[in-house]
Each structure stands twice: as structure tokens, then as C-alpha cells.
Scaffold this active site. Structure first.
Site, PDB file in Angstrom:
ATOM      1  N   ASP A  59       0.854  -1.187   0.000  1.00  0.00           N
ATOM      2  CA  ASP A  59       0.000   0.000   0.000  1.00  0.00           C
ATOM      3  C   ASP A  59       0.886   1.232   0.000  1.00  0.00           C
ATOM      4  OD1 ASP A  59      -3.264   0.297   0.971  1.00  0.00           O
ATOM      5  OD2 ASP A  59      -2.014   2.104   0.826  1.00  0.00           O
ATOM      6  N   LYS A  91      -0.319   3.524   7.172  1.00  0.00           N
ATOM      7  CA  LYS A  91      -1.196   2.359   7.173  1.00  0.00           C
ATOM      8  C   LYS A  91      -0.354   1.067   7.211  1.00  0.00           C
ATOM      9  CE  LYS A  91      -5.391   0.835   4.808  1.00  0.00           C
ATOM     10  NZ  LYS A  91      -6.135   0.829   3.544  1.00  0.00           N
ATOM     11  N   PHE A 111     -16.145 -12.506  -3.930  1.00  0.00           N
ATOM     12  CA  PHE A 111     -17.556 -12.599  -3.556  1.00  0.00           C
ATOM     13  C   PHE A 111     -17.781 -12.498  -2.051  1.00  0.00           C
ATOM     14  CE2 PHE A 111     -17.362 -14.854  -7.637  1.00  0.00           C
ATOM     15  CZ  PHE A 111     -18.321 -14.147  -8.342  1.00  0.00           C
ATOM     16  N   LYS A 151     -19.568 -11.216 -11.765  1.00  0.00           N
ATOM     17  CA  LYS A 151     -19.544 -10.479 -10.513  1.00  0.00           C
ATOM     18  C   LYS A 151     -20.687  -9.463 -10.449  1.00  0.00           C
ATOM     19  CE  LYS A 151     -18.463  -8.405  -6.830  1.00  0.00           C
ATOM     20  NZ  LYS A 151     -17.572  -8.457  -5.715  1.00  0.00           N
ATOM     21  N   SER A 157     -35.282 -11.198   3.168  1.00  0.00           N
ATOM     22  CA  SER A 157     -35.750 -10.508   4.365  1.00  0.00           C
ATOM     23  C   SER A 157     -36.159  -9.093   3.986  1.00  0.00           C
ATOM     24  CB  SER A 157     -34.644 -10.443   5.413  1.00  0.00           C
ATOM     25  OG  SER A 157     -34.210 -11.744   5.720  1.00  0.00           O
ATOM     26  N   CYS A 170     -20.853  -2.509  -1.775  1.00  0.00           N
ATOM     27  CA  CYS A 170     -20.925  -3.311  -3.004  1.00  0.00           C
ATOM     28  C   CYS A 170     -22.214  -3.137  -3.794  1.00  0.00           C
ATOM     29  CB  CYS A 170     -20.729  -4.781  -2.675  1.00  0.00           C
ATOM     30  SG  CYS A 170     -19.083  -5.130  -2.094  1.00  0.00           S
ATOM     31  N   LYS A 207     -25.332  -3.031   7.973  1.00  0.00           N
ATOM     32  CA  LYS A 207     -25.816  -4.342   8.405  1.00  0.00           C
ATOM     33  C   LYS A 207     -25.047  -4.745   9.651  1.00  0.00           C
ATOM     34  CE  LYS A 207     -22.773  -7.326   5.679  1.00  0.00           C
ATOM     35  NZ  LYS A 207     -22.698  -8.397   4.685  1.00  0.00           N
TER      36      LYS A 207
END
Lengths: 446, 431
Positions: free
Chosen positions: A30, A35, A152, A204, A251, A260, A320
Site C-alpha cells: 500500500d 497504514k 464474492f 460479478k 428478508s 458493493c 448491516k
């Protein structure tokens, strides 16, 4: 295998850590030196269950290291993963600046034949472009093959998803490269699907867009259920027993968020637009999703009349549970709306407060205690179905709140249980429950 | 148990004969005299695999009887299934005339000498069971019956198998007594009995069908993008299907859904939403995609023939909306045929089952042999993936054609093989 990973965000870090855990020697690169220092000390920076332990374990075994320098990082790497961010441009298309920079860095620094694997979610055709950028900028005369290997994983269960995913997609027109990537992933024991590059790139987007469609579909059904007296939870359960449908992602609630689905659906609409194809279906998916938080807000407004000066509790900020990610979280839109209408908002979240403050500012009170958040509230919105929220004793709501009126955007409680409690309860796609005489709130009672 | 099934369409005949096969006594009732006469003579009005032998066997052993008299049939009945049609009206709303007619008639002919479970099997809008109950209760004490919803999920083409081996059976009821009896009746068919309230059961049927329609429209849109970007929809769909949250079913790109259920159910749900002032944006988009999708065939033909189809002769393989059925309602094939005729093309067509049953424009010639569809045509379009179409000797048939063009509306053929044999091939989102 000696592997380099460029980018230490979500995808890069999880990929690097997991590949080191199955025995590869991995160096994560990076450009942010600060970081890199923190990462090398075993601090993952992002919150993800299990990540820190796994990271420390593999740093200790010297299989995992970090570098702020492309030259040292890429030296001797047989396989290089590109896992940099592809943020959204204003028009919804994916911004490829970081991808192009990574490709250029690879071209300038590799000294042997290399397989370049794209983990980042990129528009169809990008891998071809990456190959061209590398070829044009190559310093040493080596062979470079490009493989699309879309990620994924889901935030909140990224480690588990990497170790027990449904499939690994390998897109390339080079058999040897396909074989190498298959070998690398072999210890995961997950089915491999090999295909061409363009199809892998499309897989994807299509997968994420489909899951987003499933969520918006059940939300639309919930909105119809609400008005026709059916119960969306029962409907979803009955639908889910059909093997062609499956029970997952059914749900009803405040819609999808995170880094995403919103981005990928927008990008796919944009990709279609580039070919003058109007992807109406996906546009409607996005429209339904954007509307869900407002739907609950309107319901509350109808009940309460107005929010001026009222103390409103919000349970959950993250998009979430089990993540501190606030990107495109439904809580944002809802809270902004509440503040705009003069509500006095207190919001609970166990880990997302720091990130939330950056987006929502200091116009509201943040709390890590549910009890404190509920205290004297005139209404409560449930926004994230954290375990802690789902386990609230319904009696607490009555005891703590000034008026126990609950707007549950995640259907956290069974209606049967709510019926025995002394609260007024509005959820998504299910009947309203008002057990006692509606309380006079702000003189706006109907 | 004594069972009465009212309505002898797909749903009525298949569920009636399956109940009979489990040893119950079943009366199938229809007010269409000639239909009942045919059924008594072993003539089945629909084509469905395994149905004829099932009906023959159970009429022979006396388990299954046909009658036009509802009054005679219901005397000893424990269960009465309403399985009449709910055709769509011009605004998409389900027409409940037949359902209510049965309810009114039941109110006349039933008595209170025994308890009966009355079951809505037809696909009906949310709340219909309550209206049915109200109508029956005009003359019958409510203690003597319950009205429940047990929606049908069979697929045409595999209806018997689907009824005998369902993924799940949904039972919607608010009566414990009825629930107990329905569970007992359906237990031999499935371990997966899902009991819920009536309104939710009614909604499950619409939501399930509409979701599958959504899945089809979604994959068709992705196929169109694959065409634009050089990806291959078969690859994309296969890998998507490996995701357990998605599942591989209903991910075949093509020309969209047809038949008697999906188009009707999606319209009906949009209409139901409209009636409660909810704008079902997503469902409307699904429907729009489906309407447009059929024309992919026309645009492929336009590309091949430089936008001029007048005077071209086109062979059409298939009329049914899918294989193994003679149902051509809302079949994309009909739309395409009409469109081709409109554009002054000459059309010849073959279907192994539908044949002359379909009402086609006068100029369209229906062939008796599948190979005749290839005679001197400029292109052959596959519209229904009947197995016999997939295994045709395309290489030798090529010589009968004026130009070797195959448009595969169902992605059922092997593109590589056809291209290697010198065909110009276009599928839906395949390379």
C-alpha cells in the site's frame, strides 16, 4: 507460491491474509506508509470478525508481511493480485484510476513472468485494458497474463466466505495461468468455475445485481403485503421453500447498503447505458431500495404528525450487523430526514459510531448503550438488526421510552411476541400492532 | 376421504387424478357437458405427460368420476376444491366470476349435515377466500365449513410430477380444524407443509411466480448486455447459479416467459398493488423487459438481412410457450410470427403438439414435417426448445435452405457446431 497483493482495503487485506493462512508467502502493498506500519503491527484497521487473529498468526509465522514500496513488494512475486478500490464516479460508473496506477506499478517493477489477478470489481473489458497498460509500460521483457478472479466475500463474514464460498471464478484465455490460480486456491476446497475474461467480469456484476434485485423484490412485496393484510415474513418463508427461489436474501426491510450492492448496481446500469441499453429493471431495483427508508419515515410521520423537538431513538447505524461500514447505510438517509424535521436524535451502534460521525456530523447524540438511547424516547426506529437489538426485552421498551412507539425497519420481533408486550409496533410488510389506546403525542394524534 | 374438484382445467384435472391415485374418492365437476362427456370417454382435453394413464387407471378402479352436477357430487364431500379459471381482464385484474359462481352455487347445494373444508386452489387475489366464505355463508351456517387457500404450484409440462413431488405445499387457514384435515390430506405428498394465514398463502402464490418471472427478465437483460460486451450468458448464468443464494434454476436466457401463469400473475399483482395505491415499479419493469425481449429475434434477423425482411421466407420451429406442453397462450412464437407477417415476410412453422390449434395469420403455412420448415427459407428461428429440434441433422438440412441462418431464441443449440458447419448463428447473449 510467492504472492503480492496491491491494495490493503477490505478485499486486499482479507485476500492477502487468507492466502497466507493456506500456506502462501504474501506481501501486501500500500502506498500509505502510516497504514503499512499499523498493518505490520497486526492492526487490521477495518473491523471484520476473525481478521485480526488470523493476521497476527500469519505475521508471526512470517508468511504475511506489508510493504509501502512497489519495487521491494513486487520483487520475486510470481502472482500479483490487484485489489485496489474502484470508487464510483458521479455518473455511477466505476473509477479506474487506482487500477491503472496499480497496472503501471506492476509493469515498472516486475522482473519475471507474472500472472496478474484482478480481484477488484471492474467493468467488463477492464482486464483487457489492464493488460494493455502493463504491456505498454513494461520495463523488463517478461510475459504477463491477466486473470479475472472476482471477489464474492461479504463484509461481516469475509473470512468465513473466503474459506467456504460457493465458487471461485477464474476468467482467462491462458490455460497455464488458469492452472496456476486454481492451484493457489486449491487448499480452500471450493468448486472452481473457469471461463473467459469478459464473462468472469460480468458474473460479478450480475450476481450482485441479482441479489440486490431479490432484496428489492421482497421489499416491493412487503409494501403490497402491508396494504393487503398479508404477512411478508410468512410470504418469504413460503416462497423460500421453492428450490428455484431459495430462502436467502428474502428478508424485507430498509433495503441494501454497503460498499458493493449500491455501487455495483449503479455501475451495471451505467455499463448498459454505454451501449444505449436502458436497464429499466435494475433502475427500478435501485428506486425501490432508495425508497425503503423513506417509506418507514413516512409511516412514522403519519403516526406522530411531526418530529419537532421530539426525542427519537435510532437503534443501529451500520448498513448491516457485524460491520462498522456506514457506506450507503439506510440509517444515513433516515437520520438526515429526522434531523431536517427538527427531531432530537440519539443513535445507538456498538461499533459504527466513529464512521457514522464522519457522515452525519454532530447534530445528534451517539451512544453505545441501548438503554441510554431508549431513555425517554418518544419513538424508536430499528435500523440495523444487531444481535443486541434483536435480543432487547420488549418490556424494556415500555419501561425506558416516554411513549413506546416502535418503527422496526428490520422485522426483528415476531408479531406474536409483540402482541403480549405493551407497545405500539410498526414493521415492514406486516400488520401494525397497537395494544393500547394510541398515546397523545405532540397533540397530533389521529 | 371424499373429494370434489370443481373445474377440469390443468389444475383441476391434475390434482383430482393425483388425489384419486392416493386412494381417495374424487369427483371432478365441470359445467361444460361435452368436456365431461369426453373425459368419461377417456379423452383428455390437455396434453400433459403421464396424465392420461393416471386418469385411465383411476376411472377404471372407480376412484375418479366426472360429472356436471355439483349438487350430486358434494353430498358426501369432505373437501371441495375450487379449481376454476381466473382469466385476466383487460386491466390485468383477475376475473373472479367463475370462483364466485362456484361459491354461490355451493351456498345453494351444500347442507350442514357434515363439516367440509372448502379450498381455493385457483390463483386468486389477496382476500378472495374471505369473499368466498361470505358468499357460502349466505345459506349455510359457518360452523359447517371453512374456506382455506392451498395454492397450486404445478408447472405445465411436468404437472403430474410436480403434484406428486412438490417442493412444498402451502396451506393457508385460520381454522385449526381445517388445518388438521388439510395437513392429513397432503402429508402423503410432501414433508414440507407450510401452514400460514389465508392472506399470506394467497400472496405466496403471486410472489413466487412473480419472483421467477423477475429472475427470467433479469437474466434476459444480462444476456442483452453480454451481446453488447462480448461475454457469454451461458457462462455467466452457470457461475451465478453456483451461488446458493441465487440457485441455478430459471436462469436460462431466451425470449422471455409466456404461458398461462407468469404473464397473468404479474399483471394481476401489479393491478392489486395499484388498487391499494402502491406503484409496483419493479414488477412493471419485469413486465416491460419481457414484452421487449421477444423482439430480440427480429433484431437479429434485421442485422443479418440488413433491416429488410419483406419477401424473406422464415421457418419457425415451435409454437408452444415451452416444450412438453400444447399451451401457446402468450407464447413469444405467436408474437414473432405476427411481427414477421407484418413486415411482409413469408412464414412457415412446425410444432409437434400445437399444430393447427393455434390461430395464426392466414398466410402462415403449418408444416406436417419438421424438415419442411427448412425448405428454401432464408432463416430458421427456434422458438420452443422441443428436444427433437435440438437433435436435428442441421448439417444436411442446411442444403435445403436459401441462406444458412439460424436464430436460436432459446439458446438450445450448440453455437460452435453450427458455426463449424457453416451456419450464421445468433443466440440470446451467446457468442
Amino acid at each position: 507460491m510467492k504472492i503480492a497483493v496491491i491494495g490493503t482495503g477490505y478485499v486486499g487485506l482479507v485476500t492477502g491474509v487468507c492466502l497466507s493462512d493456506i500456506g502462501h508467502t504474501v506481501i501486501c502493498i500500500d502506498v500509505d506508509q502510516e497504514k503499512v506500519k499499523r498493518l505490520q503491527s497486526g492492526d487490521p484497521i477495518i473491523y471484520e470478525p476473525g481478521l485480526e487473529d488470523l493476521m497476527k498468526k500469519n505475521i508471526e509465522k512470517s508468511r504475511l508481511s506489508f510493504s509501502g514500496n512497489h519495487q521491494t513488494g513486487l520483487a520475486g512475486a510470481e502472482v500479483v493480485y490487484i485489489a485496489v478500490g474502484t470508487p464510483q464516479n458521479h455518473d455511477g460508473s466505476a473509477n479506474l484510476n487506482y487500477i491503472e496506477a496499480a497496472a503501471t506499478d506492476i509493469a515498472k517493477n516486475i522482473t519475471q513472468d507474472t500472472v496478474v489477478v484482478t480481484k477488484s470489481t471492474v467493468p467488463v473489458g477492464t482486464n483487457q485494458h489492464i493488460k494493455e497498460v502493463i504491456t505498454v509500460n513494461l520495463v523488463h521483457p517478461v510475459k504477463v497474463t491477466v486473470v479475472s478472479n472476482p471477489e464474492f466475500l461479504r463484509e461481516g463474514s469475509a473470512i468465513q466466505d473466503t474459506f467456504s464460498g460457493d465458487r471461485i471464478v477464474i476468467g482467462t484465455d491462458d490455460e497455464q495461468a488458469a492452472y496456476i490460480i486454481e492451484e493457489i486456491n486449491q487448499p480452500f476446497g471450493i468448486p472452481v468455475y473457469k471461463t473467459d475474461i469478459a464473462s468472469a467480469e460480468m458474473i460479478k456484476y450480475a450476481s450482485n445485481a441479482f441479489l440486490a434485485t431479490k432484496i428489492s423484490f421482497i421489499n416491493e412485496i412487503a409494501n403490497i403485503c402491508e396494504k393487503t393484510g398479508a404477512n411478508v415474513d410468512a410470504v418469504a418463508a413460503g416462497m423460500g421453500l421453492d428450490n428455484r427461489i431459495g430462502p436467502k436474501f428474502l428478508s424485507a426491510g430498509l433495503g441494501y447498503g454497503g460498499s458493493c450492492f449500491p455501487k455495483d448496481t449503479n455501475a451495471l446500469v451505467q455499463l448498459a447505458g454505454n451501449h444505449e441499453h436502458d436497464f429499466k429493471l435494475l433502475k427500478s431495483v435501485i428506486e425501490v431500495n432508495n425508497n425503503q427508508p423513506l417509506h418507514l419515515f413516512q409511516k412514522a410521520k403519519q403516526r406522530l404528525g411531526d418530529f419537532k423537538g421530539k426525542k427519537i431513538a435510532v437503534l443501529g447505524l451500520a448498513f448491516k450487523p457485524n460491520t462498522d461500514d456506514m457506506r450507503e447505510a439506510p440509517s444515513t438517509l433516515l437520520i438526515q430526514q429526522l434531523l431536517e424535521e427538527g427531531a432530537n436524535v440519539t443513535a445507538f451502534d456498538p461499533i459504527a459510531i466513529e464512521n457514522a460521525r464522519r457522515i452525519l456530523g454532530d447534530g445528534l447524540t451517539y451512544s453505545e448503550s441501548i438503554d441510554e438511547t431508549l431513555q425517554d424516547a418518544e419513538a424508536t426506529f430499528i435500523v440495523t438488526d444487531w444481535e443486541k437489538v434483536k435480543n432487547i426485552d420488549l418490556a424494556t421498551l415500555e419501561q425506558r421510552m416516554k411513549y413506546p412507539i416502535v418503527f422496526d425497519g428490520r422485522n426483528c420481533f415476531a408479531l406474536e411476541a409483540v402482541k403480549t408486550a405493551n407497545i405500539e409496533y410498526y414493521s415492514m410488510g406486516r400488520s401494525d400492532i397497537a395494544n393500547r389506546e394510541k398515546l397523545a403525542v405532540g397533540g397530533s394524534n389521529k | 376421504m371424499n373429494i370434489v374438484i370443481v373445474g377440469t382445467g390443468y389444475v383441476g384435472l391434475v390434482s383430482g387424478s393425483c388425489f384419486a391415485d392416493k386412494g381417495h374418492h374424487v369427483y371432478c365437476v365441470d359445467n361444460n357437458q361435452s368436456k365431461i362427456k369426453d373425459l368419461k370417454n377417456g379423452i383428455i382435453p390437455i396434453y400433459e405427460k403421464g396424465l392420461k394413464s393416471l386418469i385411465d387407471r383411476n376411472t377404471a378402479n372407480g376412484h375418479l368420476e366426472f360429472t356436471t352436477s355439483l349438487k350430486d357430487a358434494v353430498g358426501e364431500a369432505d373437501f371441495i376444491f375450487i379449481a376454476v379459471g381466473t382469466p385476466e381482464m383487460t386491466n390485468g385484474e383477475a376475473n373472479l366470476e367463475y370462483v364466485y359462481h362456484v361459491a354461490d352455487e355451493l351456498s345453494e347445494v351444500l347442507d350442514d349435515t357434515r363439516y367440509r373444508v372448502i379450498v381455493d386452489k385457483s390463483t386468486v387475489p389477496i382476500g378472495t377466500a374471505y369473499e368466498v366464505r361470505k358468499r357460502i355463508a349466505r345459506n349455510i351456517p359457518t360452523a359447517a365449513f371453512d374456506v382455506c387457500s392451498v395454492p397450486e404450484f404445478l408447472k405445465e409440462g411436468s404437472a403430474v410430477h410436480d403434484t406428486l413431488h412438490p417442493d412444498r405445499i402451502v396451506i393457508g387457514t385460520d381454522s385449526e380444524k381445517a388445518q388438521k384435515r388439510l395437513v392429513e390430506l397432503h402429508r402423503p405428498f410432501s414433508n414440507q407443509l407450510f401452514v400460514t394465514d389465508i392472506r399470506s398463502a394467497e400472496m405466496i402464490k403471486y410472489a413466487s411466480n412473480c419472483f421467477l418471472a423477475t429472475k427470467i427478465s433479469f437474466i434476459n437483460e444480462i444476456a442483452n448486455l453480454c451481446d453488447a460486451y462480448g461475454a457469454d450468458i451461458k457462462e455467466v448464468a452457470a457461475a451465478m447459479g453456483l451461488d446458493k443464494r441465487i440457485s441455478p434454476h430459471f436462469l436460462n436466457a431466451g425470449l422471455g416467459y409466456g404461458g398461462s401463469c407468469f404473464p397473468k400473475d404479474i399483471k394481476a399483482l401489479i393491478n392489486m398493488a395499484d388498487q391499494v395505491d402502491y406503484d409496483a415499479t419493479l414488477l412493471k419493469a419485469v413486465q416491460q423487459v419481457n414484452t421487449k425481449q421477444k423482439y430480440r429475434v427480429i433484431s437479429h434477423l434485421h442485422n443479418v438481412f440488413d433491416h429488410e425482411l419483406a419477401g424473406k421466407k422464415i421457418g419457425i420451429l415451435g409454437l408452444a410457450f415451452k416444450p412438453n406442453t400444447d399451451d401457446f397462450r402468450e407464447s413469444p412464437s405467436l408474437f414473432i410470427i405476427h411481427e414477421l407477417v407484418k413486415q411482409a415476410a413469408t412464414v412457415v412453422v412446425y410444432d409437434p403438439v400445437v399444430g393447427h390449434k393455434a390461430r395464426l395469420p392466414d398466410k402462415v403455412e403449418i408444416m406436417e414435417e419438421v424438415t419442411s420448415v427448412f425448405d428454401h427459407v432464408d432463416a430458421v428461428v427456434l422458438m420452443t426448445e422441443w428436444p427433437e429440434f435440438i437433435h436435428l441433422p442441421y448439417e444436411s438440412l442446411k442444403h435445403k435452405m436459401r441462406t444458412p441462418v439460424v436464430i436460436d431464441g432459446r439458446n438450445a443449440l450448440d453455437p460452435v457446431e453450427l458455426k463449424n458447419n457453416g451456419f450464421i448463428y445468433h443466440g440470446i447473449g451467446v457468442r
